[in-house]
Design an enzyme around this catalytic site. Sequence first.
Site, PDB file in Angstrom:
ATOM      1  N   ASP A  40      58.529 -22.675   2.183  1.00  0.00           N
ATOM      2  CA  ASP A  40      58.482 -22.674   4.159  1.00  0.00           C
ATOM      3  C   ASP A  40      57.929 -24.351   3.640  1.00  0.00           C
ATOM      4  OD1 ASP A  40      56.566 -22.369   6.189  1.00  0.00           O
ATOM      5  OD2 ASP A  40      55.437 -21.056   5.113  1.00  0.00           O
TER       6      ASP A  40
ATOM      7  N   ASP B 136      58.242 -15.621  12.048  1.00  0.00           N
ATOM      8  CA  ASP B 136      57.493 -15.617  11.508  1.00  0.00           C
ATOM      9  C   ASP B 136      57.052 -13.799  12.402  1.00  0.00           C
ATOM     10  OD1 ASP B 136      56.952 -16.881   9.668  1.00  0.00           O
ATOM     11  OD2 ASP B 136      55.330 -18.324  10.979  1.00  0.00           O
TER      12      ASP B 136
END
Length: 678
Positions: free
Chosen positions: A425, A484
């Site tokens: 990430d 997301d």
Amino acid sequence: MTVFHLRAAGVSLVLDTRGTAASVLHWGSDLGEFAFSEDAFTPAVPPSSIDVPLRLSLLPSLAEGWSGRPAIETGHGFRTVETQVQDQILRIRSSSPDATQEVVTELELTTQGVLRVRHRFTNRGDDEFVLPNLDVLLPIPAEATELLDFTGLWSHERSPQRAPLRHGVWSRESRHGRPGHDDAFLMVAGTPGLGFRSGRVWAVHLAWSGDKRVWAERSALGYSVLGAGELLAPGEIRLAPGESYETPWLVAVFSDTGLDGLSDRLHPWIRSTSTLRKPRPVVLNTWEAVYFDHDLAVLNELADAAAEVGVERFVLDDGWFTGRRDDRRALGDWFVDDTVWPDGLHPLISRVHERGMEFGLWVEPEMISPDSVLAREHPDWILGGTIGPTWRWQRVLDVEKAYHYLLDRLTALLTEYPIAFLKWDHNRDLLTPGVAHRQTRALYRLLAALKEAFPHVEIESCASGGARIDLGILPLVDRFWTSDTNDPLDRQSIQRWTGLLIPPEYLGGHLGDGVAHVTGRTSALGFRLATALFGSAGIEWNLTGASPAEKADIAAWIAEHQRLRPLLHSGRVVRADSPDPAHLVHGVVAQDRSHAVYALVTLGTPAAALPPPIRFPGLDPDRLYTVRPIGVPPRTMQDAPPPWLAAGAVTLPGRVLSELGLPAPLLTPEQALLLELA
């Protein structure tokens, strides 16, 4: 030889090296074999202009009469001193008038018709040289008067925007230290009204994961160009005598069959260089299931539920390392938290393996929490120090300075634990000037070292969703987290446009909860399943709370995905142009056109009582196909379905299915009908 003509897959590249500087005469449709006449393509000399014909070189500048955005701002031009050709690669060496600066331009036309271009600048002088910029420009024809590029924000990436190409520059710049959620992504210029199945289009993408600029320019001088390059801060690139700077690759694509024609070249080219070694496993990621609440008993139960429906890879997300109980602390302290995991991750991994699944782990190596052991021990490793605000309560770790620490910690984890996958990430912009180049290069170096040491470990590029999806990082990763948001309504658009460049097998698409965690929107299970079917499929849902009926549908969906996976991840992606924006049709057709899967999607309320027919692009016109529905039946509002659908199947030639189509059922908004053709 002064003119070079490369041809591949219906594309021609013509390079003219006459005069002082090499120039691209043509990049586009195949010209066939022809004898080049020097005078045939020399333009006129207009009034109130330079007294020789203006030629747009590979390094255009004021010195040659080009008053548009230059490729390099040095105050002088460059002259071609050497040209080499080998197979489908041209190398042009150019020099400044005083021979203190050298640029080698490399142009490659791949067998799929993809053009790649980059420059390498070398300081041949005796003093340090500060490089202001170095960009790649390519001419496009006057007919390309409509622009398409992309913008977006967190959880709404790759939102298309169109505009006419007028005189002047349309420039998109990224200063995020990563491409960003608003990344221009792919700059497309084409004929007016260009669509997925129609129009002549030229497109460029910069294969780079840091700051960049990409633009289109139409000059009153008569030329139009597409250009791109790394966006350099003042003084960011300083070259000692003999040192070089190499630009990222500019990836350029032409199509005379609309936007789908771009994918028809890009996807096979990307697949030809792919390092993917096995079918994309169906993933369950724990983030939206448990967030930071890591409890072995709860996670064991979740792993059991995942295995029950057929999940192939179980990924433990954020919250496993020392002191990480929320998002405000501990980034950088990459040690398993022994208060939460007294026996390490071994018990969970054993349970995952016993249930026949691989194990994956979330990391965010490029970031650091101010409240962390690492920050207290190495405050000098914080990029930019404490200047500016935190973002998600974190700052950026200087990867170049912390390189060996990161490599050692990740190596230790991958050595101690049988980890098959890292979800990598990157949850904030850099917000520090003049560091993006070395930070990006250090990241590439770190990823390459890990891939070499652990070739079995797959890596996903996640950047608070889809903020780092580009062809620069693609050779170093195996998957992209597309966004997301798992809301299927948002995902339909995000996946549709991201897939213009990236093949579906790289794009993570997950089945979320009935109430989307990001948007709060409620969606039917069938719509969520159909949306997540086409890419690298996964689940982001606490399955322990799913009903037996839901679990049965999910298990059937996974089995269907596994059956169709060879087609979905190797076939040709097609998208229909619909007269009603509430209706989408997209699909994947086998390379030999023997097999296909399509989705009819309703995004909203249709414009008419009877929607337009379902037309199936990409089929063999002379082949007979049997069309049958698969998956969870969508919700409809109709007194009677079309007879062909009520019958369960219909057999028709590909030409009829593509041109006439089939009557569509009356789906309610936010539904999807899956159709298999064979």
